[in-house]
Design a protein around this motif. Structure first.
Motif, PDB file in Angstrom:
ATOM      1  N   ARG A 143     -30.769 -60.029   2.293  1.00 12.34           N
ATOM      2  CA  ARG A 143     -30.868 -60.162   0.839  1.00 12.34           C
ATOM      3  C   ARG A 143     -31.473 -58.902   0.214  1.00 12.34           C
ATOM      4  NH1 ARG A 143     -34.034 -63.689  -2.895  1.00 12.34           N
ATOM      5  NH2 ARG A 143     -35.831 -63.511  -1.512  1.00 12.34           N
TER       6      ARG A 143
ATOM      7  N   LEU B 216     -31.406 -68.573  -1.862  1.00 17.97           N
ATOM      8  CA  LEU B 216     -31.875 -67.220  -2.125  1.00 17.97           C
ATOM      9  C   LEU B 216     -30.972 -66.595  -3.186  1.00 17.97           C
ATOM     10  CD1 LEU B 216     -32.550 -65.968   1.524  1.00 17.97           C
ATOM     11  CD2 LEU B 216     -34.217 -66.836  -0.123  1.00 17.97           C
TER      12      LEU B 216
ATOM     13  N   GLU C  36     -34.090 -70.139  -6.531  1.00 18.00           N
ATOM     14  CA  GLU C  36     -35.021 -69.962  -5.419  1.00 18.00           C
ATOM     15  C   GLU C  36     -36.341 -70.697  -5.658  1.00 18.00           C
ATOM     16  OE1 GLU C  36     -37.097 -66.261  -2.998  1.00 18.00           O
ATOM     17  OE2 GLU C  36     -35.071 -66.064  -3.796  1.00 18.00           O
TER      18      GLU C  36
ATOM     19  N   ALA D 257     -37.879 -68.340  -0.220  1.00 19.97           N
ATOM     20  CA  ALA D 257     -38.037 -67.244   0.738  1.00 19.97           C
ATOM     21  C   ALA D 257     -39.219 -67.488   1.668  1.00 19.97           C
ATOM     22  CB  ALA D 257     -38.205 -65.919   0.011  1.00 19.97           C
TER      23      ALA D 257
ATOM     24  N   ILE E  67     -32.162 -62.860   7.560  1.00 16.36           N
ATOM     25  CA  ILE E  67     -31.574 -63.394   6.326  1.00 16.36           C
ATOM     26  C   ILE E  67     -32.263 -62.784   5.114  1.00 16.36           C
ATOM     27  CG2 ILE E  67     -31.354 -65.485   4.932  1.00 16.36           C
ATOM     28  CD1 ILE E  67     -30.843 -67.013   7.569  1.00 16.36           C
ATOM     29  N   LEU E  68     -33.584 -62.691   5.152  1.00 12.07           N
ATOM     30  CA  LEU E  68     -34.316 -62.073   4.053  1.00 12.07           C
ATOM     31  C   LEU E  68     -34.060 -60.577   3.980  1.00 12.07           C
ATOM     32  CD1 LEU E  68     -37.755 -63.929   4.206  1.00 12.07           C
ATOM     33  CD2 LEU E  68     -35.770 -64.415   2.752  1.00 12.07           C
TER      34      LEU E  68
ATOM     35  N   GLU F  39     -42.232 -59.275   1.290  1.00 13.00           N
ATOM     36  CA  GLU F  39     -41.672 -60.360   0.478  1.00 13.00           C
ATOM     37  C   GLU F  39     -42.698 -61.006  -0.447  1.00 13.00           C
ATOM     38  OE1 GLU F  39     -38.615 -62.547  -1.004  1.00 13.00           O
ATOM     39  OE2 GLU F  39     -38.338 -61.159   0.669  1.00 13.00           O
TER      40      GLU F  39
ATOM     41  N   PRO G 248     -30.242 -62.983  -5.881  1.00 10.62           N
ATOM     42  CA  PRO G 248     -30.471 -61.535  -5.910  1.00 10.62           C
ATOM     43  C   PRO G 248     -31.893 -61.208  -6.343  1.00 10.62           C
ATOM     44  CG  PRO G 248     -28.336 -62.059  -6.869  1.00 10.62           C
ATOM     45  CD  PRO G 248     -29.022 -63.372  -6.621  1.00 10.62           C
ATOM     46  N   LEU G 249     -32.415 -60.097  -5.837  1.00  6.82           N
ATOM     47  CA  LEU G 249     -33.806 -59.741  -6.084  1.00  6.82           C
ATOM     48  C   LEU G 249     -34.158 -59.712  -7.573  1.00  6.82           C
ATOM     49  CD1 LEU G 249     -34.270 -56.868  -3.460  1.00  6.82           C
ATOM     50  CD2 LEU G 249     -35.057 -59.236  -3.281  1.00  6.82           C
TER      51      LEU G 249
END
Length: 485
Positions: free
Chosen positions: A386, A257, A270, A357, A382-383, A422, A259-260
Motif C-alpha cells: 500500500r 486499506l 480504514e 492497518a 500488504i502494508l 505506519e 490510499p495513503l
C-alpha cells in the motif's frame, strides 16, 4: 425551561462530579443522587446525550494540554523518540520531552479517571433504569464498557498498577489501593468482551439508529471492541487470541486499506473508530502537528525527530505522503488541515483512534510469535504494498516486499520498523512498543531502556512508568508511588 437547557444542566452536574473525581481520584464528594440518576436515565434522549458528551469532550481536547486524553499522540511522541520540542520554555511539554516528570505533573491520569467515573455512573444508571428502550440500554451499556476499557488500557500502560474503580460509590473508591496489572487487564478484557456482545454491528447515529446513507464512524460499533481486544491480547502475549481477533476485522468487508492520501479522511473505510471535530472543522492533530510556512512556534511547538525520519526506506510513500517540511522542519502531515488554518470551509478529516492497518500489524506480530513467520511477513508486505510509490527509471523497484524465509529475530525487527513507519504520532504506540519489547541484545532490559537511553540525556529505567499524582497519594494513603519519583 427548554429540554435542551435542562439536559445541559443534568450533563453539567455529571461532568462537575467527574471533574472532582479526577482531581481527587477516589476521595470525591457524594455522587449524583438516585433521584437525579433516575431523571437522567429515564428517557432515551437523556441517556444518549450523557454518553455522547464523552465523545464531544474528547473532540475538544487540545493536544498541547498534557492533562487531556487526546494529548497522548503528542506527549507520547515527545517522551519516546518520534518528536522534538522546538520551544524549551513550554514547561508542560518539556517535562515529557526531557523525561523529567514529577508527581505534581497531572498528565492524563486525572482525565482518564474522570471519564471512568462517568462510565461507571452511566452503567449504574442503566442498570437501575426500567424505562429505557432495550436496544438503547444495550448499546449505551456497550459504549460505556468500551470507553472504560479504553481508558484503563492507557492507564495500565502509562502507570502500571492502578486503582480499579468500577463503581460510582465514593465510599468504596475513597480507600482503593493499586490493583496489579494482571487484574486491570482482566477487567479490560471482560469489559471488551461484554462490549463486543452489546454493541451494534452497524455504526449508529446520534439517536442510536442506523444511518440511512454513508455512516459516520464516530460512535463505537462492535468492531471497535474487537480491535481493542486484539491489541490487548497482543500486549498480554496471548498471540493466538490476538491473531483471531485481528483476523475478524481483516476479513470484514466493512473495512479496507485505502490510499495513503485517504486514510485520515472522515469516514475513511480504514477507520474503525474516529473522533469528529465539534468546535472547529480541523482535527486537534492537524492543528497541533501541521506547521505553518514559518516553521514551529507557540501553537505548533513540535517537529519530527531524525530517529523518525530515518526509519523510512527509499520508495516508501508514507515518507512522502505523511511527512512535510516547513522552513527546514519536518512535521507529521497525516492530517492536512490544521496549523494556522483552524477553520476550513468544511470538515474533511476526523481524528483516527482505531484503524485497520494496525490490525495487520497486530496479526503480523502475533503470527511471527507463533512461528508462522512467513504468514506474518505477508501481513507486513500488504502494508508495504500500500505504501509503495510508483516505479521510476531511477528506482524501478521501490519498497520491495520483505523476503520469505526470514528468521524470527529479523521478522520482529521488520515489525518494529513497519510500526514506526505506519503508526508514528498516533496515541503513544511507539512508546508502548518500546516498553513491551525486550532488547534483542540484552533480553533482561526493555527496548525502551536500550533505545531511549541513546536519545534521552537523563533516561532511567524507572521512566517507563509515569508518576502517580501526589495529591491523590496524600488523600488516599493506600496509594503508593511508582519507583523513581
Amino acid at each position: 425551561m427548554s429540554m435542551k437547557k435542562k439536559l445541559s444542566y443534568i450533563l453539567s452536574g455529571i461532568l462537575i462530579i467527574a471533574f472532582y473525581s479526577c482531581k481527587k481520584l477516589v476521595e470525591v464528594d457524594p455522587p449524583i443522587t438516585r433521584t437525579t440518576e433516575g431523571s437522567v436515565f429515564s428517557t432515551d434522549d437523556n441517556a444518549i446525550a450523557v454518553v455522547t458528551n464523552i465523545y464531544e469532550s474528547l473532540s475538544q481536547q487540545d493536544l498541547s494540554g498534557n492533562g487531556s486524553l487526546m494529548s497522548l499522540s503528542a506527549i507520547g511522541g515527545l517522551y519516546a523518540d518520534e518528536l522534538n520540542l522546538f520551544d524549551a520554555t513550554n514547561t508542560g511539554l518539556n517535562l515529557f520531552y526531557t523525561n523529567s516528570l514529577n508527581p505534581t505533573v497531572t498528565g492524563p491520569w486525572g482525565n482518564y479517571y474522570a471519564t471512568i467515573f462517568t462510565t461507571n455512573t452511566v452503567l449504574s444508571g442503566l442498570g437501575h433504569s426500567a424505562t429505557l428502550s432495550p436496544a438503547v440500554k444495550t448499546q449505551l451499556k456497550g459504549e460505556a464498557e468500551f470507553i472504560r476499557a479504553f481508558c484503563y488500557f492507557y492507564l495500565v500502560n502509562l502507570y502500571g498498577d492502578v486503582p480499579l474503580v468500577v463503581t460510582p460509590d465514593y465510599k468504596v473508591n475513597s480507600v482503593l489501593s493499586r490493583s496489579p496489572v494482571a487484574s486491570i487487564y482482566q477487567q479490560i478484557t471482560n469489559d471488551l468482551l461484554n462490549a463486543e456482545a452489546d454493541l451494534s454491528s452497524d455504526y449508529l447515529d446520534g439517536t442510536l439508529k442506523p444511518y440511512g446513507g454513508s455512516p459516520e464512524r464516530v460512535r463505537p460499533a462492535k468492531a471497535a471492541a474487537t480491535a481493542l481486544l486484539s491489541r490487548v491480547y497482543l500486549y498480554q502475549q496471548k498471540y493466538a487470541e490476538a491473531e483471531i481477533y485481528a483476523s475478524k476485522l481483516i476479513a470484514d468487508s466493512t473495512y479496507a486499506l485505502v490510499p495513503l492520501d485517504n486514510v485520515f479522511l472522515k469516514n475513511s473505510k480504514e477507520a474503525i473508530w474516529q473522533i469528529q471535530p465539534t468546535l472547529v472543522t480541523a482535527t486537534q492533530e492537524g492543528r497541533f502537528f501541521v506547521l505553518p510556512p514559518g516553521g514551529p512556534g507557540m501553537g505548533q511547538p513540535v517537529y519530527l525527530s531524525d530517529t523518525q525520519l530515518n526509519v523510512f526506506d527509499v520508495g516508501d510513500g508514507r515518507r512522502t505522503k505523511w511527512i512535510d517540511i516547513a522552513s527546514g522542519f519536518y512535521f507529521d502531515a497525516k492530517y492536512k488541515v490544521g496549523g494556522i488554518v483552524v477553520q476550513a470551509p468544511v470538515t474533511t478529516e476526523y481524528s483516527m483512534v482505531l484503524r485497520l492497518a494496525e490490525q495487520y500489524l497486530i496479526r503480523a506480530e502475533a503470527r511471527i510469535k507463533q512461528h508462522k513467520i512467513d504468514a506474518g511477513v505477508g501481513d507486513l508486505n500488504i502494508l508495504r504494498g500500500r505504501a509503495r510509490v510508483a516505479p521510476t527509471s531511477q528506482n524501478p523497484n521501490p519498497l520491495p516486499p520483505l523476503p520469505i524465509g526470514m528468521s524470527a529475530a529479523n521478522a520482529m525487527k521488520a515489525v518494529e520498523r513497519e510500526r514506526q513507519c505506519e503508526l508514528f504520532c498516533e496515541w503513544g504506540n511507539r512508546f508502548f512498543d518500546l516498553k513491551r519489547w525486550p532488547s534483542a541484545t540484552n533480553p533482561s532490559i526493555s527496548l525502551a531502556d536500550e533505545e531511549l537511553s541513546q536519545v534521552k540525556k537523563n533516561w532511567k529505567s524507572t521512566d517507563k512508568f509515569w508518576p502517580i499524582l501526589q495529591d491523590d497519594i496524600v488523600k488516599d494513603p493506600a496509594l503508593k508511588q511508582n519507583p523513581g519519583y
